[in-house]
Design an enzyme around this catalytic site. Structure first.
Site, PDB file in Angstrom:
ATOM      1  N   GLU A   4     -92.588  57.029   6.131  1.00  0.00           N
ATOM      2  CA  GLU A   4     -94.009  56.662   6.239  1.00  0.00           C
ATOM      3  C   GLU A   4     -94.778  57.313   5.094  1.00  0.00           C
ATOM      4  O   GLU A   4     -95.249  58.449   5.221  1.00  0.00           O
ATOM      5  CB  GLU A   4     -94.600  57.127   7.584  1.00  0.00           C
ATOM      6  CG  GLU A   4     -94.104  56.340   8.768  1.00  0.00           C
ATOM      7  CD  GLU A   4     -94.921  56.595  10.047  1.00  0.00           C
ATOM      8  OE1 GLU A   4     -95.956  57.288   9.975  1.00  0.00           O
ATOM      9  OE2 GLU A   4     -94.514  56.085  11.097  1.00  0.00           O
ATOM     10  N   HIS A  21     -98.327  58.911   6.062  1.00  0.00           N
ATOM     11  CA  HIS A  21     -98.571  59.903   7.114  1.00  0.00           C
ATOM     12  C   HIS A  21     -98.335  61.328   6.596  1.00  0.00           C
ATOM     13  O   HIS A  21     -97.229  61.693   6.211  1.00  0.00           O
ATOM     14  CB  HIS A  21     -97.649  59.604   8.302  1.00  0.00           C
ATOM     15  CG  HIS A  21     -97.824  60.537   9.466  1.00  0.00           C
ATOM     16  ND1 HIS A  21     -98.368  60.140  10.676  1.00  0.00           N
ATOM     17  CD2 HIS A  21     -97.531  61.854   9.626  1.00  0.00           C
ATOM     18  CE1 HIS A  21     -98.403  61.171  11.507  1.00  0.00           C
ATOM     19  NE2 HIS A  21     -97.888  62.224  10.893  1.00  0.00           N
TER      20      HIS A  21
HETATM   21 ZN   LIG Z   1     -99.581  58.495  11.293  1.00  0.00          ZN
END
Ligand SMILES: [Zn+2]
Length: 254
Positions: free
Chosen positions: A221, A224
Site C-alpha cells: 500500500e 498508507h
Molecule cells: Zn490506510
C-alpha cells in the site's frame, strides 16, 4: 607436544566457560529472562549475537501468529491482522485536521493524533516547497466507521481490508496520503518518490511495503503511512516492517 595440546585445550575450555559466564550474567539482567531456557538461549545467541532477538525467539516463538488486544511494545501500539483494538478504544490526543489539504466529506471531521498531525503538517509543507501537493485522504477511523465500511463492502480483498477493530487507522497514527493531481499515492508518482525518501524524517514509515506481505498481512500500500516517532529512521534505514522492528529490537515482556 602433548603438553602443549593439553594447555591449548584447557585454554579453549576456560575461554568458552568465561564466554558462558558473561553471557549468563548479561542475559539474566533482562526482565523476560527465564532460567529454564538458559541452555537454549546460549545456543541461539551464538548464532545471532543478539540478546533481544534470542529472548524473543525462545520466549515468544508464536509472536507472528498469536493475537493480543491493545498491545504496546515499549510505547509502540501494534495493530495488525492479529493485534486489534477494542470497540471503545479512542486515542487520547485526537485533534481536528485543519492546516493541510485534506479530503472533506459530509458529516465527517477528519482527526489525527496531535503529535502525528504536527509532523504530518511539516511533511506536507516540505513537499509543497518541492512543488508536490499532498492531500490527506484518510486519518483516524473510529470503530463504528470501520463497522459501517465493513458492512457496505461485503466483498473485499482481505489483503487490503481489516475487520472492525483491526484497522491501524483506529490508532489515530495512520494516514492514507493522496495527491491533488494524481489521487492516492502510487509508486510511479513524484509524490510517492518524495514520500519514500522523506516520510521517515518526520516520524512516518511506509507500513505495508512491497515484498513484506507475509509479515504484515497486507498487500503493498504505497499510500498508507504510520507515525512511529523517532524510531522511523532506524526502521527506514534497515528496511524493516514495524513487526520486524518490534521482534528484533524490543524485549517482549508480555
Ligand atoms: Zn490506510
Amino acid at each position: 607436544m602433548k603438553k602443549i595440546l593439553i594447555i591449548i585445550f584447557l585454554f579453549l575450555l576456560s575461554s568458552c566457560r568465561s564466554d558462558f559466564i558473561t553471557f549468563k550474567k548479561n542475559i539474566s539482567s533482562y526482565k523476560s529472562y527465564n532460567p529454564n531456557h538458559l541452555k537454549d538461549y546460549y545456543e541461539l545467541y551464538k548464532t545471532n549475537n543478539s540478546y533481544i532477538l534470542t529472548l524473543n525467539l525462545i520466549n515468544h516463538p508464536t509472536f507472528y501468529t498469536t493475537s493480543y488486544n491493545q498491545i504496546y511494545y515499549n510505547d509502540i501500539l501494534l495493530v495488525n491482522k492479529l493485534h486489534g483494538l477494542t470497540k471503545d478504544f479512542i486515542p487520547k490526543n485526537l485533534v481536528e485536521v485543519k492546516n493541510i489539504n485534506f479530503v472533506k466529506r459530509t458529516n465527517e471531521i477528519m482527526m489525527l493524533d496531535k503529535v502525528a498531525l504536527t509532523n504530518l503538517e511539516l511533511l506536507f509543507m516540505d513537499a509543497k516547497s518541492q512543488n508536490i501537493d499532498l492531500l490527506l485522504y484518510s486519518a483516524y477511523r473510529s470503530y463504528d466507521k470501520q463497522l459501517s465500511l465493513w458492512k457496505t463492502t461485503p466483498t473485499f480483498d482481505n489483503l487490503y481490508k481489516a475487520v472492525p477493530g483491526y484497522s491501524e487507522h483506529q490508532t489515530g497514527l495512520a494516514v492514507d496520503i493522496s495527491t491533488i493531481d494524481e489521487g492516492l499515492t502510487s509508486t510511479k508518482t513524484k509524490a510517492y518518490e518524495y514520500l519514500e525518501k522523506n516520510a521517515y524524517k518526520y516520524g512516518f514509515i511506509l507500513r505495508y511495503p512491497k515484498d513484506k506481505t507475509d509479515i504484515t498481512g497486507y498487500a503493498y500500500e504505497p499510500w498508507h503511512f504510520r507515525y512511529v516517532g523517532s524510531i522511523s529512521t532506524f526502521i527506514y534505514e534497515n528496511n524493516l516492517t514495524l513487526e520486524e522492528y518490534i521482534y528484533n529490537y524490543i524485549e517482549i515482556k508480555q
